[in-house]
Structures are given as structure tokens and as C-alpha cells.
Design a protein around this motif. Structure first.
Motif, PDB file in Angstrom:
ATOM      1  N   ARG A 136       0.828  -1.212   0.000  1.00 44.88           N
ATOM      2  CA  ARG A 136       0.000   0.000   0.000  1.00 44.88           C
ATOM      3  C   ARG A 136       0.860   1.259   0.000  1.00 44.88           C
ATOM      4  NH1 ARG A 136      -2.836  -2.388   4.293  1.00 44.88           N
ATOM      5  NH2 ARG A 136      -2.267  -0.644   5.672  1.00 44.88           N
ATOM      6  N   ASP A 137       1.832   1.322   0.927  1.00 43.78           N
ATOM      7  CA  ASP A 137       2.613   2.551   1.097  1.00 43.78           C
ATOM      8  C   ASP A 137       3.651   2.744  -0.002  1.00 43.78           C
ATOM      9  OD1 ASP A 137       1.122   2.703   3.366  1.00 43.78           O
ATOM     10  OD2 ASP A 137       2.800   2.689   4.785  1.00 43.78           O
ATOM     11  N   LEU A 138       4.224   1.641  -0.495  1.00 38.52           N
ATOM     12  CA  LEU A 138       5.307   1.762  -1.472  1.00 38.52           C
ATOM     13  C   LEU A 138       4.804   1.728  -2.911  1.00 38.52           C
ATOM     14  CD1 LEU A 138       6.864   1.035   1.149  1.00 38.52           C
ATOM     15  CD2 LEU A 138       8.492  -0.207  -0.293  1.00 38.52           C
ATOM     16  N   ALA A 139       3.688   1.005  -3.158  1.00 32.65           N
ATOM     17  CA  ALA A 139       3.246   0.830  -4.543  1.00 32.65           C
ATOM     18  C   ALA A 139       1.829   1.338  -4.781  1.00 32.65           C
ATOM     19  CB  ALA A 139       3.338  -0.653  -4.935  1.00 32.65           C
ATOM     20  N   GLY A 140       1.195   1.910  -3.770  1.00 31.69           N
ATOM     21  CA  GLY A 140      -0.113   2.509  -3.950  1.00 31.69           C
ATOM     22  C   GLY A 140      -1.263   1.531  -4.078  1.00 31.69           C
ATOM     23  N   TYR A 141      -1.125   0.344  -3.543  1.00 29.96           N
ATOM     24  CA  TYR A 141      -2.228  -0.620  -3.586  1.00 29.96           C
ATOM     25  C   TYR A 141      -3.389  -0.129  -2.714  1.00 29.96           C
ATOM     26  CZ  TYR A 141       0.366  -4.481  -5.803  1.00 29.96           C
ATOM     27  OH  TYR A 141       1.043  -5.295  -6.674  1.00 29.96           O
ATOM     28  N   THR A 142      -4.579  -0.495  -3.101  1.00 28.60           N
ATOM     29  CA  THR A 142      -5.737  -0.215  -2.254  1.00 28.60           C
ATOM     30  C   THR A 142      -5.795  -1.255  -1.134  1.00 28.60           C
ATOM     31  OG1 THR A 142      -7.202  -1.636  -3.551  1.00 28.60           O
ATOM     32  CG2 THR A 142      -7.018   0.688  -4.219  1.00 28.60           C
ATOM     33  N   LEU A 143      -6.636  -0.984  -0.151  1.00 25.42           N
ATOM     34  CA  LEU A 143      -6.808  -1.953   0.940  1.00 25.42           C
ATOM     35  C   LEU A 143      -7.293  -3.305   0.412  1.00 25.42           C
ATOM     36  CD1 LEU A 143      -8.410   0.265   3.725  1.00 25.42           C
ATOM     37  CD2 LEU A 143      -6.286  -1.037   3.929  1.00 25.42           C
ATOM     38  N   GLY A 144      -8.245  -3.249  -0.510  1.00 26.25           N
ATOM     39  CA  GLY A 144      -8.792  -4.484  -1.048  1.00 26.25           C
ATOM     40  C   GLY A 144      -7.772  -5.279  -1.824  1.00 26.25           C
ATOM     41  N   ARG A 145      -6.968  -4.598  -2.653  1.00 26.69           N
ATOM     42  CA  ARG A 145      -5.973  -5.310  -3.460  1.00 26.69           C
ATOM     43  C   ARG A 145      -4.831  -5.845  -2.580  1.00 26.69           C
ATOM     44  NH1 ARG A 145      -5.354  -5.427  -8.931  1.00 26.69           N
ATOM     45  NH2 ARG A 145      -3.386  -6.384  -9.626  1.00 26.69           N
ATOM     46  N   SER A 146      -4.481  -5.092  -1.536  1.00 28.34           N
ATOM     47  CA  SER A 146      -3.419  -5.586  -0.643  1.00 28.34           C
ATOM     48  C   SER A 146      -3.866  -6.862   0.069  1.00 28.34           C
ATOM     49  CB  SER A 146      -3.045  -4.515   0.381  1.00 28.34           C
ATOM     50  OG  SER A 146      -4.095  -4.293   1.310  1.00 28.34           O
ATOM     51  N   ASP A 147      -5.174  -6.975   0.305  1.00 29.58           N
ATOM     52  CA  ASP A 147      -5.688  -8.199   0.928  1.00 29.58           C
ATOM     53  C   ASP A 147      -5.638  -9.366  -0.055  1.00 29.58           C
ATOM     54  OD1 ASP A 147      -6.884  -9.492   3.282  1.00 29.58           O
ATOM     55  OD2 ASP A 147      -8.641  -9.755   1.976  1.00 29.58           O
ATOM     56  N   LEU A 148      -5.789  -9.081  -1.349  1.00 27.59           N
ATOM     57  CA  LEU A 148      -5.632 -10.137  -2.354  1.00 27.59           C
ATOM     58  C   LEU A 148      -4.212 -10.691  -2.327  1.00 27.59           C
ATOM     59  CD1 LEU A 148      -7.537  -8.628  -5.454  1.00 27.59           C
ATOM     60  CD2 LEU A 148      -8.276 -10.504  -3.967  1.00 27.59           C
ATOM     61  N   VAL A 149      -3.229  -9.804  -2.145  1.00 30.74           N
ATOM     62  CA  VAL A 149      -1.833 -10.240  -2.031  1.00 30.74           C
ATOM     63  C   VAL A 149      -1.667 -11.105  -0.771  1.00 30.74           C
ATOM     64  CG1 VAL A 149       0.546  -9.482  -1.767  1.00 30.74           C
ATOM     65  CG2 VAL A 149      -0.994  -8.226  -3.283  1.00 30.74           C
ATOM     66  N   ARG A 150      -2.279 -10.661   0.327  1.00 30.21           N
ATOM     67  CA  ARG A 150      -2.185 -11.437   1.571  1.00 30.21           C
ATOM     68  C   ARG A 150      -2.751 -12.844   1.385  1.00 30.21           C
ATOM     69  NH1 ARG A 150      -5.245 -13.531   5.010  1.00 30.21           N
ATOM     70  NH2 ARG A 150      -7.106 -12.676   4.030  1.00 30.21           N
ATOM     71  N   ARG A 151      -3.914 -12.924   0.737  1.00 32.94           N
ATOM     72  CA  ARG A 151      -4.535 -14.220   0.535  1.00 32.94           C
ATOM     73  C   ARG A 151      -3.691 -15.109  -0.376  1.00 32.94           C
ATOM     74  NH1 ARG A 151     -10.595 -13.272  -1.202  1.00 32.94           N
ATOM     75  NH2 ARG A 151      -9.921 -11.143  -1.621  1.00 32.94           N
ATOM     76  N   ALA A 152      -3.106 -14.502  -1.394  1.00 34.84           N
ATOM     77  CA  ALA A 152      -2.235 -15.272  -2.287  1.00 34.84           C
ATOM     78  C   ALA A 152      -1.047 -15.835  -1.521  1.00 34.84           C
ATOM     79  CB  ALA A 152      -1.746 -14.381  -3.433  1.00 34.84           C
ATOM     80  N   MET A 153      -0.529 -15.022  -0.585  1.00 33.73           N
ATOM     81  CA  MET A 153       0.582 -15.477   0.242  1.00 33.73           C
ATOM     82  C   MET A 153       0.150 -16.631   1.142  1.00 33.73           C
ATOM     83  SD  MET A 153       2.108 -11.778   1.371  1.00 33.73           S
ATOM     84  CE  MET A 153       2.915 -12.525   2.763  1.00 33.73           C
ATOM     85  N   SER A 154      -0.973 -16.466   1.829  1.00 31.37           N
ATOM     86  CA  SER A 154      -1.409 -17.483   2.788  1.00 31.37           C
ATOM     87  C   SER A 154      -1.759 -18.790   2.093  1.00 31.37           C
ATOM     88  CB  SER A 154      -2.613 -16.973   3.592  1.00 31.37           C
ATOM     89  OG  SER A 154      -3.727 -16.759   2.741  1.00 31.37           O
ATOM     90  N   LYS A 155      -2.210 -18.718   0.830  1.00 31.37           N
ATOM     91  CA  LYS A 155      -2.534 -19.928   0.064  1.00 31.37           C
ATOM     92  C   LYS A 155      -1.347 -20.419  -0.757  1.00 31.37           C
ATOM     93  CE  LYS A 155      -6.909 -19.826   1.287  1.00 31.37           C
ATOM     94  NZ  LYS A 155      -7.479 -20.853   2.185  1.00 31.37           N
ATOM     95  N   LYS A 156      -0.232 -19.681  -0.652  1.00 33.45           N
ATOM     96  CA  LYS A 156       1.004 -20.028  -1.361  1.00 33.45           C
ATOM     97  C   LYS A 156       0.776 -20.109  -2.876  1.00 33.45           C
ATOM     98  CE  LYS A 156       2.920 -22.496   2.607  1.00 33.45           C
ATOM     99  NZ  LYS A 156       1.852 -22.072   3.529  1.00 33.45           N
ATOM    100  N   LYS A 157       0.044 -19.108  -3.398  1.00 30.66           N
ATOM    101  CA  LYS A 157      -0.220 -19.055  -4.834  1.00 30.66           C
ATOM    102  C   LYS A 157       0.914 -18.309  -5.524  1.00 30.66           C
ATOM    103  CE  LYS A 157      -5.264 -19.247  -4.397  1.00 30.66           C
ATOM    104  NZ  LYS A 157      -6.558 -18.564  -4.676  1.00 30.66           N
ATOM    105  N   GLN A 158       1.947 -19.036  -5.878  1.00 34.24           N
ATOM    106  CA  GLN A 158       3.149 -18.434  -6.439  1.00 34.24           C
ATOM    107  C   GLN A 158       2.856 -17.708  -7.749  1.00 34.24           C
ATOM    108  OE1 GLN A 158       5.114 -18.775  -3.453  1.00 34.24           O
ATOM    109  NE2 GLN A 158       6.629 -18.649  -5.093  1.00 34.24           N
ATOM    110  N   ALA A 159       1.963 -18.261  -8.556  1.00 32.49           N
ATOM    111  CA  ALA A 159       1.669 -17.647  -9.854  1.00 32.49           C
ATOM    112  C   ALA A 159       1.090 -16.242  -9.672  1.00 32.49           C
ATOM    113  CB  ALA A 159       0.686 -18.521 -10.637  1.00 32.49           C
TER     114      ALA A 159
END
Length: 471
Positions: A136-159
Motif C-alpha cells: 500500500r505505502d510503497l506501490a499505492g495498492y488499495t486496501l482491497g488489493r493488498s488483501d488479495l496479495v495477503r490471501r495469495a501469500m497465505s494460500k502459497k499461490k506463487q503464480a
């Protein structure tokens, strides 16, 4: 902190806390409110820093004890970080975290924007929430999109994570992502930051989850420090069916200066109980082969009819209430009948006859028949059971009986007389060969030469077979 996010792993420990609080109120008249504890109490953090964490939620494994000694936590934030880091993957950041904690001047940040995000964790990425804040702070992601990144991390979705690399560094105008370069961050720096996040993403952990664990950890540590007897009694009660754990915690109690009193039919309860400020009475339900309904019937009879006077009184009052010969034998072997004034050897020789006599008398009463002895006055009836003068079993025999029915040696240990010799020569114990709960690895390494001490419990002789070339 997401205190409502609790999973089943902590349920037993919540029961331990509740049980300990009830015991504290009963024994000391103190009604503790766990929500009002001083979370900065230095005495509790000193306990953790010394690695005295047996029974402390999430912090009692050998590896975690050593980590706590290195970390020397001074706040709840340190415990939260410690729980998050002590896992495969994040463990790689432990040296950096400890170095930054001990020497803040050594901490460096890839860019100024990271300082406010990573300062609480000494320059290390520890939580999923920090990754969300970074994008969010470095690349300007929204709250919603940053949560998509979090979910991808927690599910280990490398792609997904690889796709987001381009958006993080260069931005994505169509999806309203500015990107690091647009915010004045060098491309190579942004790439390195993303690589670090990707490494962390393999075993991402969220802070809200760790915070819940840390609160339970602190509360169990608090109770262990200020009310050790009540806490350890509650802890051992929670593992009544796990002989190995009971034995482990009994050793912990002895190291803490808490005496473990043997089972006693007139003093004990089904659970482990705080007998005094420095002793715990062994729980009757921990005796092998005794079901809880049996113990409940015994405790209820004692409450209603008073203390048991002797073995005959016990058998007479419990006859027909799920107490059989095996039950009585287990009580004798455990030492629960020692207060009756007879030796265990004497009781082992006569309990069967007493039970048969009581059973016979019970049948006679039911049938309404009169025996020859009913013609005597109560105090004139001849004693049909003679207690033989046979002395007591040897110390080793008594200990073997305790081991058989309790799973531990209650009144001593066969190797007590060799304790000095063992402490002088052994380099590790059998516990060092048990895999750690978190890492799955034992303390002892393959091909390592060690010295252990013990006694041979069983010996089996095998005759070599001729086809293998032996004679």
C-alpha cells in the motif's frame, strides 16, 4: 489484535487457565481478572527469558526455550513476533531480528518508507499485515488489493505473487496501481523488497493469529510465576490421560521446588490438587485402569460417609459401586492406601479375602439369611481375616509397582543413589531423542556421539539363525 480469532489448539490451555483461576480463588481468596493483568510485568518476561517455559502455551518446546533465552522478550510485541518467527521459513529471520533488537543502530532499511512499517520488528518482515502495508505505502495498492496479495501469500499461490511483482514495481494503470517507480523508489530496490516478501510468503503468518497465541502464552506464564502450585496442578490435570506429559510436568514441578505427594484415598481428588503452597497431591484419576466413574463414586462416598478408616471399611462401603479387585490392587500399588497403617505387602495378601468376605456378607444380607456369627454381639464377632506379619516389599519392588499403575516412580527412583554419577557423566537424556513439536527434529544429531545413563528394563535373548552364517 483480533482477540476473537482463536483456534482449537488453545482450547486445552484456556481450560487450564480457568481451572487454575478457580483453584486460586478457592485456596487464596483471590479472584483474578485475566483482562486486567499488567502486560509489562518484568517478572513474567524474566521467566520467559530464562527459558522456564514448561507448560507455557506455545513456548515450551526445547527449541522455543532456547529461542526465548536468546530473544529475552520484554513486551507482548516480542512474544507475538517470537511465535511468528519460530516456524520453518521465518526462522531464517531470527538472527537478524535478535541482532536488531539487541543493537538498533545495526538496522538498515532498503528505503525510508519501510522504516515505520518494519521498526516494530527490528527491520524484519514478520507478519502478513506488514506485507499488506508495504504494497500500500510503497506501490499505492488499495486496501482491497493488498488483501488479495495477503490471501495469495497465505494460500502459497506463487503464480499470483509473480504476476503482482510487475504491478508492485512498475504499476498497473488499468487496475489503479501506481507502482514503486512512480513513487520514487529505485527499480532494483523495489525488486529486492519484493524478493524478500516472496521468501516470507512461503510461510506467511498473520499478526492477529499470533497475538491471540501471545495473550494465552503470557497468561499461562503469569499464572506459572505467581501461582505455580495451582497452575501446575491444573496443567497436569489437563493431561491426565497422557502419562508421558504427566511425568514431564512432575519433573518440572520438582525443579520448581514443588513436592508431588502420592495418591491418597482420603486426601486426593480425581484431579491433581494443590495440597499446600509447595505441594501437589497426585490425582486419583491418573492411576491406570481406573475409570473416572469409579473415582467419582469414591469421592462421593467419602463426602457423604466420611473418611475411610481402613481397607475393610473402604471395600465394604464401595462394594457394588464399580470397585473390583483390580481397582483395589491398583490403589494398593499406587500407595493410595498407605494411610491405613498397613504395609502394601500386607494389603496385597489380604485384600482378596476381604473382598470375598464382604461379598459373601452382602449376599447373606440380601437373602435375609442368618450366619453363625450373627449370634454374637457386634464387638464379640471373631475377626475372620488375620493380617499377616510379613513386613514390606523392597524399595525396588515398591517403585516397580508405582511405575506399573502410575506410569512414573512416585516415591523415588531406582537410580536415585546414582544421581551424582549420572550428572557427572551423561551428555544427554532420552528426551533429547524426541523430535521437537515445531521443527520435527530431535536435539541429538545423526552420527553424534553421546553418553546416556539409565537402567535396563527388559532384556530379550535372540539366537542367531544358521542361514545367516552364525553358529
Amino acid at each position: 489484535l483480533g482477540l476473537l480469532k482463536m483456534d482449537f489448539l488453545a482450547l486445552r490451555n484456556l481450560t487450564v487457565i480457568k481451572d487454575a483461576l478457580d483453584r486460586i480463588e478457592e485456596n487464596h481468596g483471590v479472584k483474578l481478572n485475566m483482562s486486567e493483568l499488567d502486560m509489562s510485568d518484568p517478572a513474567v518476561y524474566e521467566l520467559l527469558s530464562e527459558g522456564k517455559t514448561d507448560g507455557v502455551f506455545q513456548l515450551e518446546s526445547t527449541g522455543m526455550k532456547n529461542f526465548m533465552k536468546e530473544l529475552k522478550p520484554q513486551s507482548l510485541e516480542d512474544i507475538i513476533a517470537g511465535i511468528s518467527l519460530y516456524r520453518p521459513g521465518p526462522m531464517d529471520f531470527i538472527p537478524q531480528y535478535i541482532r536488531g533488537k539487541n543493537n538498533p543502530d545495526s538496522i538498515t532499511y532498503d528505503c525510508p518508507e519501510l522504516e515505520s512499517i518494519l521498526e516494530p520488528t527490528y527491520g524484519c518482515i514478520v507478519y502478513q499485515e506488514q506485507v499488506m502495508q508495504i504494497v500500500r505505502d510503497l506501490a499505492g495498492y488499495t486496501l482491497g488489493r493488498s488483501d488479495l496479495v495477503r490471501r495469495a501469500m497465505s494460500k502459497k499461490k506463487q503464480a499470483v505473487m509473480e504476476k503482482e511483482r510487475h504491478n508492485f514495481i512498475y504499476g498497473n494503470e488499468e487496475e489503479n496501481v501506481a507502482g514503486c517507480i512512480a513513487k520514487g523508489i529505485d527499480e532494483s530496490v523495489a525488486s529486492h523488497i519484493y524478493d524478500t516478501m516472496m521468501d516470507f510468503a512461503k510461510y506467511a503468518f498473520n499478526k492477529s493469529h499470533a497475538a491471540c497465541y501471545a495473550f494465552v502464552a503470557f497468561r499461562t506464564a503469569y499464572l506459572k510465576y505467581y501461582y505455580p502450585v495451582e497452575f501446575m496442578a491444573a496443567l497436569m490435570t489437563s493431561v491426565l490421560d497422557n502419562t508421558t506429559k504427566v511425568a514431564q510436568y512432575i519433573v518440572t514441578c520438582r525443579n520448581m521446588g514443588i513436592e508431588i505427594l502420592p495418591p491418597d484415598i482420603n486426601e486426593g481428588e480425581g484431579t491433581f490438587t494443590a495440597a499446600s503452597d509447595s505441594s501437589i497431591r497426585y490425582g486419583l484419576s491418573a492411576i491406570k485402569s481406573l475409570g473416572r466413574p469409579v473415582i467419582e463414586a469414591i469421592v462421593e462416598e467419602r463426602a457423604n460417609g466420611g473418611r475411610f478408616k481402613d481397607i475393610k471399611d473402604f471395600i465394604s462401603r464401595l462394594s457394588g459401586k464399580e470397585v473390583n479387585k483390580r481397582t483395589v490392587e491398583s490403589f494398593i500399588k499406587s500407595g493410595a492406601f498407605d494411610s491405613f497403617g498397613l504395609t502394601r505387602k500386607q494389603m496385597m495378601l489380604v485384600y482378596g479375602d476381604i473382598m470375598d468376605k464382604v461379598s459373601s456378607e452382602r449376599k447373606t444380607e440380601i437373602s435375609g439369611q442368618m450366619s453363625l456369627f450373627d449370634m454374637f454381639a457386634p464387638d464379640e464377632k471373631p475377626d475372620e481375616i488375620t493380617i499377616p506379619d510379613v513386613g514390606e516389599y523392597t524399595k525396588s519392588e515398591l517403585l516397580a509397582m508405582e511405575k506399573e499403575v502410575l506410569g512414573i516412580y512416585a516415591s523415588g527412583h531406582p537410580l536415585d543413589e546414582y544421581e551424582g554419577l549420572l550428572n557427572k557423566n551423561v551428555t544427554c537424556t532420552t528426551a533429547d531423542f524426541i523430535p521437537d513439536d515445531e521443527t520435527g527434529m530431535p536435539k541429538v544429531n545423526d552420527d553424534e556421539r553421546v553418553i546416556v545413563g539409565g537402567m535396563i528394563a527388559e532384556c530379550k535373548k535372540h539366537t542367531p539363525r544358521a542361514e545367516y552364517g552364525f553358529s
